[in-house]
Motif scaffolding. Structure first.
Motif, PDB file in Angstrom:
ATOM      1  N   GLY A 128       0.791  -1.216   0.000  1.00 50.76           N
ATOM      2  CA  GLY A 128       0.000   0.000   0.000  1.00 50.76           C
ATOM      3  C   GLY A 128       0.827   1.271   0.000  1.00 50.76           C
ATOM      4  N   TYR A 129       0.120   2.364  -0.191  1.00 54.00           N
ATOM      5  CA  TYR A 129       0.688   3.717  -0.218  1.00 54.00           C
ATOM      6  C   TYR A 129      -0.097   4.554   0.772  1.00 54.00           C
ATOM      7  CZ  TYR A 129       0.892   8.567  -2.013  1.00 54.00           C
ATOM      8  OH  TYR A 129       0.995   9.922  -2.143  1.00 54.00           O
ATOM      9  N   PHE A 130       0.616   5.243   1.650  1.00 52.74           N
ATOM     10  CA  PHE A 130      -0.027   6.091   2.652  1.00 52.74           C
ATOM     11  C   PHE A 130       0.367   7.532   2.422  1.00 52.74           C
ATOM     12  CE2 PHE A 130       0.189   8.480   6.615  1.00 52.74           C
ATOM     13  CZ  PHE A 130      -1.079   8.284   7.136  1.00 52.74           C
ATOM     14  N   GLN A 131      -0.636   8.407   2.344  1.00 51.31           N
ATOM     15  CA  GLN A 131      -0.397   9.847   2.275  1.00 51.31           C
ATOM     16  C   GLN A 131      -1.014  10.473   3.506  1.00 51.31           C
ATOM     17  OE1 GLN A 131      -1.439  11.867  -1.385  1.00 51.31           O
ATOM     18  NE2 GLN A 131      -1.711  13.818  -0.338  1.00 51.31           N
ATOM     19  N   GLY A 132      -0.189  11.117   4.313  1.00 47.64           N
ATOM     20  CA  GLY A 132      -0.657  11.625   5.589  1.00 47.64           C
ATOM     21  C   GLY A 132      -1.185  13.045   5.538  1.00 47.64           C
ATOM     22  N   ALA A 133      -1.842  13.435   6.618  1.00 48.64           N
ATOM     23  CA  ALA A 133      -2.300  14.806   6.825  1.00 48.64           C
ATOM     24  C   ALA A 133      -1.610  15.319   8.086  1.00 48.64           C
ATOM     25  CB  ALA A 133      -3.812  14.859   6.986  1.00 48.64           C
ATOM     26  N   LEU A 134      -0.715  16.301   7.933  1.00 50.98           N
ATOM     27  CA  LEU A 134       0.048  16.830   9.057  1.00 50.98           C
ATOM     28  C   LEU A 134      -0.668  17.962   9.772  1.00 50.98           C
ATOM     29  CD1 LEU A 134       3.646  16.789   7.519  1.00 50.98           C
ATOM     30  CD2 LEU A 134       2.759  15.324   9.344  1.00 50.98           C
ATOM     31  N   SER A 135      -1.855  18.317   9.299  1.00 51.96           N
ATOM     32  CA  SER A 135      -2.696  19.289   9.992  1.00 51.96           C
ATOM     33  C   SER A 135      -4.152  18.892   9.772  1.00 51.96           C
ATOM     34  CB  SER A 135      -2.437  20.713   9.489  1.00 51.96           C
ATOM     35  OG  SER A 135      -2.650  20.797   8.097  1.00 51.96           O
ATOM     36  N   PRO A 136      -5.027  19.204  10.723  1.00 51.72           N
ATOM     37  CA  PRO A 136      -6.424  18.756  10.618  1.00 51.72           C
ATOM     38  C   PRO A 136      -7.127  19.227   9.352  1.00 51.72           C
ATOM     39  CG  PRO A 136      -5.956  19.541  12.840  1.00 51.72           C
ATOM     40  CD  PRO A 136      -4.761  19.891  12.006  1.00 51.72           C
ATOM     41  N   SER A 137      -6.842  20.454   8.914  1.00 51.85           N
ATOM     42  CA  SER A 137      -7.556  20.983   7.754  1.00 51.85           C
ATOM     43  C   SER A 137      -7.210  20.247   6.463  1.00 51.85           C
ATOM     44  CB  SER A 137      -7.264  22.476   7.595  1.00 51.85           C
ATOM     45  OG  SER A 137      -5.881  22.703   7.395  1.00 51.85           O
ATOM     46  N   ARG A 138      -6.126  19.482   6.454  1.00 45.97           N
ATOM     47  CA  ARG A 138      -5.762  18.725   5.262  1.00 45.97           C
ATOM     48  C   ARG A 138      -6.634  17.484   5.063  1.00 45.97           C
ATOM     49  NH1 ARG A 138      -3.420  22.006   1.811  1.00 45.97           N
ATOM     50  NH2 ARG A 138      -1.424  22.864   2.510  1.00 45.97           N
ATOM     51  N   MET A 139      -7.406  17.136   6.061  1.00 41.39           N
ATOM     52  CA  MET A 139      -8.213  15.924   5.957  1.00 41.39           C
ATOM     53  C   MET A 139      -9.332  16.052   4.924  1.00 41.39           C
ATOM     54  SD  MET A 139      -6.988  13.443   7.627  1.00 41.39           S
ATOM     55  CE  MET A 139      -8.396  12.317   7.521  1.00 41.39           C
ATOM     56  N   ASP A 140      -9.837  17.255   4.678  1.00 39.30           N
ATOM     57  CA  ASP A 140     -10.888  17.413   3.660  1.00 39.30           C
ATOM     58  C   ASP A 140     -10.363  16.995   2.285  1.00 39.30           C
ATOM     59  OD1 ASP A 140     -12.770  18.268   5.450  1.00 39.30           O
ATOM     60  OD2 ASP A 140     -12.488  20.415   5.035  1.00 39.30           O
ATOM     61  N   GLY A 141      -9.160  17.443   1.940  1.00 38.34           N
ATOM     62  CA  GLY A 141      -8.572  17.061   0.667  1.00 38.34           C
ATOM     63  C   GLY A 141      -8.278  15.575   0.599  1.00 38.34           C
ATOM     64  N   ALA A 164      -3.608   5.702  11.386  1.00 36.25           N
ATOM     65  CA  ALA A 164      -2.388   6.234  10.782  1.00 36.25           C
ATOM     66  C   ALA A 164      -1.183   5.912  11.666  1.00 36.25           C
ATOM     67  CB  ALA A 164      -2.509   7.740  10.579  1.00 36.25           C
ATOM     68  N   ARG A 165      -1.361   6.031  12.967  1.00 34.03           N
ATOM     69  CA  ARG A 165      -0.276   5.717  13.896  1.00 34.03           C
ATOM     70  C   ARG A 165       0.082   4.230  13.844  1.00 34.03           C
ATOM     71  NH1 ARG A 165      -2.782   6.968  18.155  1.00 34.03           N
ATOM     72  NH2 ARG A 165      -2.461   9.204  17.832  1.00 34.03           N
ATOM     73  N   ARG A 166      -0.932   3.380  13.748  1.00 35.18           N
ATOM     74  CA  ARG A 166      -0.679   1.941  13.693  1.00 35.18           C
ATOM     75  C   ARG A 166       0.072   1.569  12.408  1.00 35.18           C
ATOM     76  NH1 ARG A 166      -2.222  -2.723  11.603  1.00 35.18           N
ATOM     77  NH2 ARG A 166      -3.644  -1.751  10.117  1.00 35.18           N
ATOM     78  N   LEU A 167      -0.297   2.181  11.283  1.00 34.46           N
ATOM     79  CA  LEU A 167       0.333   1.865  10.002  1.00 34.46           C
ATOM     80  C   LEU A 167       1.758   2.397   9.918  1.00 34.46           C
ATOM     81  CD1 LEU A 167      -2.635   2.711   7.615  1.00 34.46           C
ATOM     82  CD2 LEU A 167      -1.685   0.431   7.976  1.00 34.46           C
ATOM     83  N   THR A 168       1.936   3.625  10.368  1.00 37.98           N
ATOM     84  CA  THR A 168       3.188   4.336  10.113  1.00 37.98           C
ATOM     85  C   THR A 168       4.146   4.369  11.290  1.00 37.98           C
ATOM     86  OG1 THR A 168       2.427   6.524  10.850  1.00 37.98           O
ATOM     87  CG2 THR A 168       1.844   5.846   8.605  1.00 37.98           C
ATOM     88  N   GLY A 169       3.620   4.234  12.498  1.00 33.58           N
ATOM     89  CA  GLY A 169       4.451   4.378  13.677  1.00 33.58           C
ATOM     90  C   GLY A 169       4.713   5.822  14.051  1.00 33.58           C
ATOM     91  N   SER A 170       4.059   6.768  13.388  1.00 36.98           N
ATOM     92  CA  SER A 170       4.264   8.191  13.648  1.00 36.98           C
ATOM     93  C   SER A 170       3.051   8.799  14.336  1.00 36.98           C
ATOM     94  CB  SER A 170       4.525   8.939  12.340  1.00 36.98           C
ATOM     95  OG  SER A 170       4.641  10.329  12.571  1.00 36.98           O
ATOM     96  N   ASP A 171       3.313   9.684  15.303  1.00 39.17           N
ATOM     97  CA  ASP A 171       2.241  10.415  15.986  1.00 39.17           C
ATOM     98  C   ASP A 171       1.908  11.729  15.299  1.00 39.17           C
ATOM     99  OD1 ASP A 171       2.009   8.512  18.044  1.00 39.17           O
ATOM    100  OD2 ASP A 171       3.640   9.447  19.187  1.00 39.17           O
ATOM    101  N   ARG A 172       2.541  12.027  14.200  1.00 41.39           N
ATOM    102  CA  ARG A 172       2.395  13.345  13.570  1.00 41.39           C
ATOM    103  C   ARG A 172       1.134  13.486  12.720  1.00 41.39           C
ATOM    104  NH1 ARG A 172       5.599  17.116  15.980  1.00 41.39           N
ATOM    105  NH2 ARG A 172       7.726  16.308  16.259  1.00 41.39           N
ATOM    106  N   PHE A 173       0.534  12.385  12.323  1.00 41.49           N
ATOM    107  CA  PHE A 173      -0.538  12.465  11.339  1.00 41.49           C
ATOM    108  C   PHE A 173      -1.915  12.517  12.000  1.00 41.49           C
ATOM    109  CE2 PHE A 173       2.933  10.168   9.115  1.00 41.49           C
ATOM    110  CZ  PHE A 173       3.201  11.142   8.154  1.00 41.49           C
ATOM    111  N   PHE A 174      -2.760  13.396  11.482  1.00 45.14           N
ATOM    112  CA  PHE A 174      -4.135  13.515  11.958  1.00 45.14           C
ATOM    113  C   PHE A 174      -5.065  12.566  11.201  1.00 45.14           C
ATOM    114  CE2 PHE A 174      -2.049  17.315  13.281  1.00 45.14           C
ATOM    115  CZ  PHE A 174      -2.631  17.628  14.512  1.00 45.14           C
TER     116      PHE A 174
END
Length: 440
Positions: A128-141, A164-174
């Motif tokens: 798979g391919y994951f594209q994250g949202a680093l700010s809440p407002s990016r979730m609409d797009g 997102a945290r489970r897939l990536t291991g990062s806490d940065r993504f909303f």
């Protein structure tokens, strides 16, 4: 001779399976179709044409995979980089766009089929391919994109912050977008496997055979190298960003865009269990992209576009890349180093989708993949084979255009767009009250 980035300094050159034994063209060879360019596009075209019963000769100036096909980051993301699907329909017309969308969104699956059918050893994983949202407002797009690709049958879903945290291991993504059909591989290993497939299917592959001239004589095309000549009914020029002569003006249809790539030291297994545990392709979601994934050894391979100081100052660039990686994944040990650093060239053009150019009766060129190499180069073989078999232009998945130079502004527009994307991303983050990545 045109100068390209070094080839033998890449991670892939150090780790890919060996190339098949091939040599230069000598003497005169006659064939149905002569394909020029031994990258993904040229090789899949040769394979497709052989499968349909045509005699094919493939000429490569260096070795198979020497160009972008052998030095890219190895991501296989079957999407479009600039246009939304609806914008693509407006640009190409609904019927043609739908044909192209159907091919492009199956590009990773096509690569998987080649790898399976020809037993290609290239570190292939389709997690798979994951594209994250680093700010809440990016979730609409993100939601719009996920819905759009789901509407054409892609395994496309929106994930929340916890997933997102489970897939990536990062806490940065909303949250983010997961396209389950995405994959990644060793790109040079894939290219060399396709070269073996070309030979296995019965096409003739000649390397170290730079084309010096292509001309029409009577009802045949004569494709000349320093030591030989191919006489063919049809010619396909598939040299992309690594065009170096052969057809006057073809190199002007795009502008070279550099991309920089780096690979870390091998990460310990316990770290790999925490960083990108789903072992897919990661995109941090910013317009000025930072994309990364593992290779088979457990190295993280990351890529970005050079802008300003980034890419010109190597020490700064290495530090910036590591700071960005460890900001997203603080689990990466502090002593991790970038063991490999290399660059490559993209044939960037304005619409960021491939362009087909009419070169005369029975001659066609394809350039402008714009960095979508693995899935796009893989699926293009079918389109070029359709053209060679006489499919009407209106029924092709891409229009055939007259040869024309890229507009002058393409010399600076890509870098300006990257800077503009960075400004927009930073504004969005500040508005949402979230931390900016380092060096943003």
């Amino acid at each position: 001779m045109t100068q390209f980035s070094p080839f033998d300094t890449t991670l892939w050159h150090a780790t890919a399976t060996r190339a098949p034994d091939t040599g230069p063209l000598e003497g005169t060879v006659r064939t149905d179709v002569c394909v020029v360019g031994g990258g993904y596009t040229g090789m899949t075209s040769a394979i497709e044409l052989r499968r349909r019963g045509h005699e094919v000769v493939l000429l490569e100036a260096q070795e198979a995979g020497f160009g972008g096909s052998g030095r890219n980051a190895g991501h296989c993301t079957p999407t479009f980089s600039y246009y939304s699907l609806e914008e693509l329909r407006t640009h190409l017309g609904t019927e043609r766009a739908n044909r192209l969308i159907a091919r492009q969104t199956k590009g990773a699956d096509m690569a998987a089929e080649f790898i399976r059918d020809f037993q290609i050893s290239c570190e292939w994983k389709q997690n798979g391919y994951f594209q994250g949202a680093l700010s809440p407002s990016r979730m609409d797009g993100i939601r719009k994109k996920a819905d759009s690709y789901a509407s054409v049958g892609c395994p496309s879903t929106v994930v929340d912050a916890a997933e997102a945290r489970r897939l990536t291991g990062s806490d940065r993504f909303f949250g983010g977008w997961l396209l389950k059909s995405g994959g990644h591989l060793n790109p040079l290993g894939y290219a060399r496997g396709l070269a073996r497939a070309v030979l296995q299917e019965g096409a003739q592959l000649f390397t170290r055979s730079k084309v010096s001239k292509v001309e029409r004589q009577g009802d045949k095309w004569h494709v000349r190298t320093d030591s030989g000549e191919v006489i063919a009914d049809k010619v396909i020029m598939a040299t992309g960003a690594y065009t170096d002569g052969g057809w006057n003006g073809l190199e002007k249809t795009y502008r070279i865009q550099k991309v920089m790539l780096a690979a870390t030291s091998i990460l310990p297994e316990d770290v790999r269990a925490q960083v990108i545990p789903f072992d897919g392709t990661m995109h941090d979601g910013r317009g000025d992209i930072f994309v990364y994934k593992y290779n088979a050894e457990g190295r993280i391979v990351a890529s970005m576009f050079p802008v300003g100081k980034r890419g010109r100052d190597l020490e700064y660039t290495r530090q910036m890349l590591m700071d960005r990686l460890r900001w997203l994944h603080p689990q990466v040990p502090g002593g991790t180093t970038w063991d490999y650093f290399w660059t490559g060239e993209l044939d960037m053009q304005r619409h960021t989708i491939p362009r087909l150019y009419d070169l005369g009766p029975g001659a066609l060129a394809c350039t402008g993949l714009s960095g979508r190499g693995v899935p796009t180069g893989t699926m293009l073989g079918g389109i070029l084979a359709d053209w060679a078999e006489g499919t009407a232009e209106m029924d092709l998945a891409l229009p055939v255009e007259r040869l024309k130079a890229a507009p002058p502004y393409m010399s600076f527009a890509p870098e300006m767009m990257l800077r503009w994307y960075g400004i927009k991303d930073n504004f969005s983050a500040r508005r949402d009250g979230v931390e900016l990545p380092p060096h943003a």
